[in-house]
Scaffold this motif. Structure first.
Motif, short mmCIF file in Angstrom:
data_model
loop_
_atom_site.label_atom_id
_atom_site.label_comp_id
_atom_site.label_asym_id
_atom_site.label_seq_id
_atom_site.Cartn_x
_atom_site.Cartn_y
_atom_site.Cartn_z
N ALA A 220 0.86 -1.14 0.06
CA ALA A 220 0.15 -0.12 -0.14
C ALA A 220 0.79 1.49 -0.05
CB ALA A 220 -0.94 -0.10 1.16
N ARG A 221 2.05 1.15 0.32
CA ARG A 221 3.14 2.29 0.45
C ARG A 221 2.69 3.32 1.43
NH1 ARG A 221 6.55 0.47 0.28
NH2 ARG A 221 8.00 2.15 -0.30
N LEU A 222 2.96 3.36 2.57
CA LEU A 222 2.80 4.29 3.66
C LEU A 222 3.70 4.20 4.64
CD1 LEU A 222 0.65 6.48 4.61
CD2 LEU A 222 -0.46 4.66 5.99
N GLY A 223 4.28 5.34 4.77
CA GLY A 223 5.38 5.73 5.91
C GLY A 223 4.93 7.16 6.51
N TRP A 224 5.56 7.38 7.61
CA TRP A 224 5.30 8.56 8.27
C TRP A 224 6.49 8.99 9.09
CZ3 TRP A 224 3.75 4.33 10.71
CH2 TRP A 224 3.94 4.29 12.45
N CYS A 225 6.52 10.41 9.34
CA CYS A 225 7.93 11.12 10.05
C CYS A 225 7.08 11.90 11.29
CB CYS A 225 8.47 11.92 9.09
SG CYS A 225 9.67 12.84 9.73
N MET A 226 7.93 11.62 12.37
CA MET A 226 7.44 12.49 13.68
C MET A 226 8.79 13.37 13.81
SD MET A 226 5.43 9.34 15.75
CE MET A 226 6.57 8.03 15.13
N THR A 227 8.29 14.55 13.98
CA THR A 227 9.32 15.71 14.20
C THR A 227 8.69 16.99 14.54
OG1 THR A 227 11.38 16.94 13.28
CG2 THR A 227 9.32 16.57 11.80
N CYS A 228 9.47 17.87 15.17
CA CYS A 228 8.78 18.89 15.68
C CYS A 228 7.78 19.75 14.50
CB CYS A 228 9.84 20.13 16.42
SG CYS A 228 10.82 21.00 14.92
N GLU A 229 7.00 20.59 14.97
CA GLU A 229 5.83 21.26 14.03
C GLU A 229 6.86 22.03 12.79
OE1 GLU A 229 3.26 23.61 16.37
OE2 GLU A 229 1.97 21.86 16.53
N GLU A 230 7.98 22.68 13.27
CA GLU A 230 8.65 23.51 12.12
C GLU A 230 9.19 22.62 11.15
OE1 GLU A 230 8.69 23.97 15.56
OE2 GLU A 230 10.48 25.63 15.82
N ASN A 231 9.84 21.65 11.69
CA ASN A 231 10.37 20.77 10.57
C ASN A 231 9.25 19.93 9.88
OD1 ASN A 231 12.82 21.28 11.83
ND2 ASN A 231 12.66 19.32 12.90
N ALA A 232 8.12 19.59 10.57
CA ALA A 232 7.24 18.69 9.84
C ALA A 232 6.51 19.68 8.77
CB ALA A 232 5.88 18.49 10.84
N LYS A 233 6.33 21.18 9.08
CA LYS A 233 5.76 21.96 7.92
C LYS A 233 6.67 22.27 6.81
CE LYS A 233 3.67 26.48 7.29
NZ LYS A 233 4.21 26.53 5.95
N ASP A 234 8.03 22.61 7.04
CA ASP A 234 8.73 22.18 5.72
C ASP A 234 8.78 21.18 5.01
OD1 ASP A 234 9.67 25.02 6.71
OD2 ASP A 234 11.65 23.88 7.99
N ILE A 235 8.69 19.88 5.67
CA ILE A 235 8.67 18.85 4.90
C ILE A 235 7.39 18.55 4.15
CG2 ILE A 235 8.75 16.08 4.85
CD1 ILE A 235 10.14 16.34 7.51
N ASN A 236 6.30 19.01 4.86
CA ASN A 236 5.04 18.82 4.18
C ASN A 236 4.70 19.95 3.02
OD1 ASN A 236 2.74 17.29 4.85
ND2 ASN A 236 1.56 19.10 5.37
N ASP A 237 5.73 21.12 3.19
CA ASP A 237 5.68 21.98 1.92
C ASP A 237 6.25 21.35 0.67
OD1 ASP A 237 4.22 23.91 3.48
OD2 ASP A 237 6.13 25.05 3.98
N ILE A 238 7.24 20.71 1.01
CA ILE A 238 7.95 20.04 0.03
C ILE A 238 7.00 18.98 -0.63
CG2 ILE A 238 9.77 18.28 -0.50
CD1 ILE A 238 11.65 20.15 0.90
#
Ligand code: PMP
Length: 360
Positions: A220-238
């Motif tokens: 099904a291809r699913l992974g996730w990352c847990m990190t502080c909100e600032e990092n998460a927002k940057d990754i999510n923007d990418i």
């Protein structure tokens, strides 16, 4: 090579794609597949039902934020929904991390998940590999003065199966305040200790996990990352720049149902651990040196028969395991995924014959 290929890939150092030939052979050749560390157990009945029902909504785009899944997973992981980023497999998360956070380079152990090196080369990231010791241990003392390079540690490590204590993980994070430390916990459900709670203590930490192993959802291809909100927002923007709908509707539905069936996941994990430890003991009785794996695979070499001979002989008997011809320090080892008790019984019986024939 196409004349349209970007010249940055012609140099011979740019593209080093993951070799999928052996996986394709194992998928299509009627093999007992013990080569890619998948779960031998089917997804839960509810997950399969959820996929069927989501299939009826495929005319719509999937939820780009995975809203329901995010809330459920945040609850289970004890993190905030805004501290999670989803990827099309944890491989995609790793790709986002190499894209976003490796401007000053990357470091990882010399023996570890091969994808780190592949991604570093692809992104033109300057990387160095730190040797693990003769017992295959990662020594935190070796991870110092890294000048802001991003650190990638698979914990438990692959293919050795050995885990680094949380204390050592924390040491590496503390020693390198200018570096982001990425802890890739693809196998953590089978042993070791997760660093996920440390994301509330350290902003220079990202923890990567997957549904591919303990949660029976590799396809099904699913992974996730847990990190502080600032990092998460940057990754999510990418993520939203390149693949806003990276998680399809059927995968989101399957994952949500799987999380609701957490008792089944925990039962499967327990079973894999017990089959792993039994198989390890049987292999040792047969003259194998086997690491104390905390993952869903075993890493083993025989005292007299070469790793390559064992791999080839098993392949002829339609059992596929993973052989690493290099680097030299692991050239005689093979990595064997822990399957069902029945599959391990077949493996051990065939291995017994192979060892007898090869040592005659
Ligand atoms: N990290 C490690 C250490 C792995 O072994 C794997 C699977 N081969 C992955 C990440 C990627 O897994 P997936 O993309 O299926 O989540």
């Amino acid at each position: 090579m196409s004349k349209f290929l970007h010249s940055k890939f012609n140099s011979g150092s740019g593209l080093d794609p993951y070799d999928t030939s052996e996986e394709l052979e194992s998928m299509n050749g009627g093999y007992v597949r013990l080569n890619t560390n998948e779960s031998p157990f089917e997804p839960s009945v509810n997950a399969i039902k959820a996929v069927r029902s989501a299939a009826g909504t495929l005319n719509f785009y999937s939820d780009p934020d995975c809203t329901k899944l995010r809330e459920k997973l945040a609850d289970l992981m004890d993190v905030k929904p805004s501290e999670i980023v989803f990827g099309n497999g944890s491989d995609e998360i790793l790709n986002f991390l190499f894209t976003a956070f490796c401007e000053h380079g990357a470091v990882f152990p010399d023996i570890t998940y091969s994808f780190y090196k592949i991604l570093a080369k692809f992104h033109g990231v300057d990387f160095s590999m730190i040797p693990i010791d003769e017992n295959f241990k990662i020594n935190p003392e070796d991870y110092k003065n890294l000048n802001g390079k991003t650190i990638f540690i698979a914990n438990p490590n692959a293919p050795t199966g050995l885990f680094l204590s949380l204390e050592d993980v924390e040491k590496i994070i503390n020693q390198n305040p200018e570096s982001l430390t990425v802890i890739d916990e693809a196998y953590v459900d089978f042993g070791g200790e997760s660093a996920k709670n440390l994301i509330h203590k350290y902003k220079n930490l990202a923890v990567v996990r997957t549904f591919s192993k303990s949660r029976s959802m590799a396809g099904a291809r699913l992974g996730w990352c847990m990190t502080c909100e600032e990092n998460a927002k940057d990754i999510n923007d990418i993520k939203n720049t390149v693949t806003p709908y990276n998680i399809n509707a059927m995968t989101q539905a399957a994952a949500l149902a799987t999380l609701e069936d957490e008792d089944i996941t925990q039962k499967n994990i327990k079973l894999i651990k017990s089959v792993r430890d039994n198989t390890k003991n049987r292999l040792r009785e047969m003259g194998f040196e086997v690491t104390d794996s905390s993952a869903n695979f075993l890493f083993a070499r025989h005292k007299t028969v070469s790793g390559e001979k064992i791999f080839e002989a098993l392949k002829r008997c339609r059992i596929m395991i993973r052989h690493f011809s290099q680097p030299e320090k692991i050239a005689d080892f093979n990595r064997i995924t822990v399957g069902t008790a029945e599959q391990m019984q077949i493996l051990l019986e065939v291995l017994k014959r192979v060892i007898k024939n090869e040592t005659r």
